[in-house]
Write an enzyme that holds these catalytic residues in place. Sequence first.
Site, PDB file in Angstrom:
ATOM      1  N   GLU A  90     -37.193  35.289  34.843  1.00 44.79           N
ATOM      2  CA  GLU A  90     -37.368  35.916  36.155  1.00 44.79           C
ATOM      3  C   GLU A  90     -36.537  37.205  36.263  1.00 44.79           C
ATOM      4  OE1 GLU A  90     -38.630  33.288  39.928  1.00 44.79           O
ATOM      5  OE2 GLU A  90     -36.463  33.443  39.692  1.00 44.79           O
ATOM      6  N   HIS A 111     -40.691  18.047  14.700  1.00 44.68           N
ATOM      7  CA  HIS A 111     -41.876  17.307  14.262  1.00 44.68           C
ATOM      8  C   HIS A 111     -43.118  17.781  15.009  1.00 44.68           C
ATOM      9  CE1 HIS A 111     -39.386  14.501  11.909  1.00 44.68           C
ATOM     10  NE2 HIS A 111     -38.484  14.938  12.780  1.00 44.68           N
ATOM     11  N   LYS A 162     -48.578  33.215  45.418  1.00 47.97           N
ATOM     12  CA  LYS A 162     -48.376  32.678  46.772  1.00 47.97           C
ATOM     13  C   LYS A 162     -49.412  33.260  47.723  1.00 47.97           C
ATOM     14  CE  LYS A 162     -43.369  32.227  46.492  1.00 47.97           C
ATOM     15  NZ  LYS A 162     -42.107  32.759  46.968  1.00 47.97           N
TER      16      LYS A 162
HETATM   17  O1  PA5 Z   1     -34.485  32.683  41.658  1.00 48.53           O
HETATM   18  C1  PA5 Z   1     -35.110  32.752  42.709  1.00 48.53           C
HETATM   19  O2  PA5 Z   1     -34.805  33.542  43.606  1.00 48.53           O
HETATM   20  C2  PA5 Z   1     -36.294  31.853  42.957  1.00 48.53           C
HETATM   21  O3  PA5 Z   1     -36.551  31.053  41.865  1.00 48.53           O
HETATM   22  C3  PA5 Z   1     -36.036  30.973  44.174  1.00 48.53           C
HETATM   23  O4  PA5 Z   1     -34.864  30.259  43.968  1.00 48.53           O
HETATM   24  C4  PA5 Z   1     -37.195  30.011  44.435  1.00 48.53           C
HETATM   25  O5  PA5 Z   1     -38.379  30.721  44.621  1.00 48.53           O
HETATM   26  C5  PA5 Z   1     -36.908  29.139  45.656  1.00 48.53           C
HETATM   27  O6  PA5 Z   1     -36.712  29.933  46.773  1.00 48.53           O
HETATM   28  P1  PA5 Z   1     -36.059  29.355  48.101  1.00 48.53           P
HETATM   29  O7  PA5 Z   1     -34.675  28.931  47.801  1.00 48.53           O
HETATM   30  O8  PA5 Z   1     -36.118  30.497  49.079  1.00 48.53           O
HETATM   31  O9  PA5 Z   1     -36.920  28.183  48.536  1.00 48.53           O
END
Ligand code: PA5
Length: 446
Positions: free
Chosen positions: A288, A309, A423
Amino acid sequence: MKENLSINLKNTSKFISFEEIVAHAQQSVRHLDNLNAGVGPGNDFLGWLSLPDDILVQLEKIEKTAKHLRSVSDTTVVIGIGGSYLGARAVVEALSHSFAPLLKNNHHDVIFAGQNICEDYLSELIELLDGRNYSIVVISKSGTTTEPALAFRILKDHLEKKVGKLNAAERIIAVTDAKKGALRSLAETNGYETFIIPDNIGGRYSVLSPVGLLPIAIAGIDIRTLVKGAKSMEEITRNNKHAETNPSLLYASARNLLLQNGKPIEIMVGFTPKLHFFSEWWKQLYGESEGKDGKGIFPASVDLTTDLHSMGQYIQDGQRILFETIISVKNPVRKLTIPLEKDDSDQLNYLAGKRLSEVNHNAELGTTLAHTDGNVPIITITIPALDEYYTGQLIYFFEMACAISGYILDVNPFDQPGVEAYKKNMFALLNKPGFEEAGKKLKERL
Ligand code: PA5
């Protein structure tokens, strides 16, 4: 003096020399300076840098809440996704008994939900919770993420029917933004105890905040030692401009040089199943943070020797586009010796009297040599033991390296614009108010 995490770059030398790595890392000190000065991209998300100190004032409250939930219930369901899930799960799985949920005696189970939208998963969880005395920790920084919000709606309803609205409120804890989001309003309306996720800490850098530490403490893990380990790694990396002794700089540079040498895929390798979710956490952190603007190293993972394996064939012999990062754990916590058998019918007596860890260690050495011969460069990160202290070191080491690596790649390592695309489509397909037009267009394409 206590030993520290160390990095070994010997097995990358067919592709890049140690001198090249050190020179690149020395040049990358400027990225470290930019992080510390708060002048690089994403500089409003640098709260994680000083978390090992900043979190200390909250540890008592976290421990108190954990103790309360452990005393009023036998199970805690932790609801969250992405950065609000993976850090906690990584540490809980690394440091708990491998069969924790199956142990009967004096144990508090921590179960995760809200990390998927699978009807069977949640239905089966409810079936389990029918017979459990449970609490809920719901974690969402935005307070509006669909997966955890849905799981919370369903489980809150289940818990309220089971113990009554008032009792349920006493065993629901919300970890969310200080002011905004649906979860904040829900918590205030219902009187849940809350913990705040600071604005300047992004999800995937939040494991050392209440997001990670509360579930970890509920699992019975010593969060003070975890934070102490992270602090020691902050001391080793954050202001260390001597690249050769800064493992985060060396790692960030080595992986970027390997990328430039035709290796766009990095496989995280553990030789204990306890590291499975640590690799998942690492994949999110790097995937990310770096995968944007058409750039980035693709993070993958294997659990060895299990996957030797299966995926072992590809790693040894497939397209030569991979490099590996092994997390090597020197000593196991427990001790198991291989017994001698009189008739040696399984022909394993040559191993009799040896520890299982010695066999595993030799599997690790054998794999390293075989993969190096197969032209897979290997970075090895060694920790003396998989305990709280060194897990804390690993966390801070990888976070620091990830931020530097993002700056080397010239991306903002603290945003995630790409996760919005699915989303929007999902909301449109489900006729969420405001998405009607987009929904019509998408449905024509199905
Ligand atoms: O690293 C990030 O920002 C994302 O992976 C969020 O943690 C994830 O989308 C969850 O978001 P939230 O804590 O707003 O529910």
